[in-house]
Design a protein around this motif. Sequence first.
Motif, PDB file in Angstrom:
ATOM      1  N   GLU A  33      32.360 -64.887  32.835  1.00 13.50           N
ATOM      2  CA  GLU A  33      31.588 -63.668  32.571  1.00 13.50           C
ATOM      3  C   GLU A  33      30.098 -63.985  32.626  1.00 13.50           C
ATOM      4  O   GLU A  33      29.633 -64.901  31.948  1.00 13.50           O
ATOM      5  CB  GLU A  33      31.968 -63.117  31.195  1.00 13.50           C
ATOM      6  N   THR A  34      29.373 -63.259  33.463  1.00  9.50           N
ATOM      7  CA  THR A  34      27.937 -63.488  33.615  1.00  9.50           C
ATOM      8  C   THR A  34      27.181 -62.185  33.383  1.00  9.50           C
ATOM      9  O   THR A  34      27.527 -61.152  33.959  1.00  9.50           O
ATOM     10  CB  THR A  34      27.606 -64.018  35.026  1.00  9.50           C
ATOM     11  N   HIS A  35      26.160 -62.253  32.538  1.00  3.97           N
ATOM     12  CA  HIS A  35      25.298 -61.093  32.257  1.00  3.97           C
ATOM     13  C   HIS A  35      23.927 -61.359  32.859  1.00  3.97           C
ATOM     14  O   HIS A  35      23.306 -62.384  32.572  1.00  3.97           O
ATOM     15  CB  HIS A  35      25.153 -60.867  30.756  1.00  3.97           C
ATOM     16  N   VAL A  36      23.468 -60.448  33.686  1.00  2.00           N
ATOM     17  CA  VAL A  36      22.123 -60.511  34.251  1.00  2.00           C
ATOM     18  C   VAL A  36      21.387 -59.245  33.836  1.00  2.00           C
ATOM     19  O   VAL A  36      21.890 -58.137  34.054  1.00  2.00           O
ATOM     20  CB  VAL A  36      22.152 -60.623  35.794  1.00  2.00           C
ATOM     21  N   ARG A  37      20.227 -59.412  33.236  1.00  2.00           N
ATOM     22  CA  ARG A  37      19.403 -58.262  32.870  1.00  2.00           C
ATOM     23  C   ARG A  37      18.081 -58.342  33.625  1.00  2.00           C
ATOM     24  O   ARG A  37      17.329 -59.324  33.476  1.00  2.00           O
ATOM     25  CB  ARG A  37      19.147 -58.209  31.361  1.00  2.00           C
ATOM     26  N   ILE A  38      17.804 -57.348  34.443  1.00  2.00           N
ATOM     27  CA  ILE A  38      16.545 -57.268  35.178  1.00  2.00           C
ATOM     28  C   ILE A  38      15.595 -56.421  34.341  1.00  2.00           C
ATOM     29  O   ILE A  38      15.832 -55.232  34.122  1.00  2.00           O
ATOM     30  CB  ILE A  38      16.759 -56.651  36.566  1.00  2.00           C
ATOM     31  N   GLU A  39      14.513 -57.047  33.869  1.00  2.00           N
ATOM     32  CA  GLU A  39      13.674 -56.419  32.852  1.00  2.00           C
ATOM     33  C   GLU A  39      12.368 -55.846  33.382  1.00  2.00           C
ATOM     34  O   GLU A  39      11.769 -54.990  32.728  1.00  2.00           O
ATOM     35  CB  GLU A  39      13.373 -57.436  31.746  1.00  2.00           C
ATOM     36  N   THR A  40      11.884 -56.313  34.520  1.00  2.00           N
ATOM     37  CA  THR A  40      10.577 -55.876  35.003  1.00  2.00           C
ATOM     38  C   THR A  40      10.688 -55.287  36.408  1.00  2.00           C
ATOM     39  O   THR A  40      11.614 -55.589  37.160  1.00  2.00           O
ATOM     40  CB  THR A  40       9.583 -57.044  35.042  1.00  2.00           C
ATOM     41  N   GLU A  41       9.705 -54.465  36.755  1.00  2.00           N
ATOM     42  CA  GLU A  41       9.675 -53.879  38.087  1.00  2.00           C
ATOM     43  C   GLU A  41       9.450 -54.945  39.155  1.00  2.00           C
ATOM     44  O   GLU A  41       9.968 -54.846  40.266  1.00  2.00           O
ATOM     45  CB  GLU A  41       8.578 -52.813  38.172  1.00  2.00           C
TER      46      GLU A  41
END
Length: 308
Positions: A33-41
């Motif tokens: 299980e892998t979580h990727v969070r893209i936080e910036t434009e």
Amino acid sequence: MQFRTDLAMESREMAAGLSGITTHSRHRGAIEETHVRIETEEAARALEKARGNYITLAHPGLKWCPPEERKEMARAICEELRTLLPPNGDLLVVGLGNRSMTADALGSRVLEDLLVTRHLKDIPDESLHGRLRGVCAAAPGVLGVTGLETAEVVQGIVEHAHPAAVIAIDALAARESSRICTTVQITDTGIRPGSGVRNHRVGLTKETLGVPVIAIGVPMVVYASVIARDALSLLLNDIGMDERTHAQAMDTLIDKLAEQGMGDLVVTPREVDELVGRVGRIIADGLNLAFQPRLTEEEIQLLSHDEP
């Protein structure tokens, strides 16, 4: 040479060192299980992905694993999906893609095993009263067949049915051929139909539909250039070429391949018919578990399948 992928985890791997992204992984049995969070434009532009959360569940043997492991994947999909779903209200599931093309038929295949309940609110079976969450479904087809943008069709359904959220199912493209039918991506960013094969259409997002949109996808194809890259990499490794020269030679050869018009060809396994059916049912099982927490797995099985 740029290698197209719909998987945020693969995009993240190709952009090592880029800020504005958080990633963490864990194993749950055979599932990674892998979580990727893209936080910036800035990170979103670099990865060509919308800001938000991307959850990837990968099982290398998912295509042919035994029933119990398929159930584990369905439960994992259920658990991750429940963290994104609104607690109340009806749900709309949209099966995207062209049902006449097997590698693009995942969306409509999932709907075949989905437990649809919106019309059962007044069901006479007292044992189910108050236990069913309303679920409706639609497979709007593709623009070339219907003459209607998918977003237009879904907008009309949303305006009529007033769901609390839309869950969109679609086939994806991957960078690694090993990802085909072994990886499930769940994201709260919505989806753009056709993006896997660079046929971008109007997106299904919270901005276009007015309700949260959760997208679930499975890689069904890779580009021919990816296969060529992997084959050339093995060949150049065998002849002992150093890494820098290796990369330059491979880029040159892949660019020549693209110039010959083969760069946009997509490849899918010959047994894709069976794979779509297997993976489609796993996703449907996960959706049913997530949507109907007041039902047991046995009840869901009886209501949604003719046979186990």
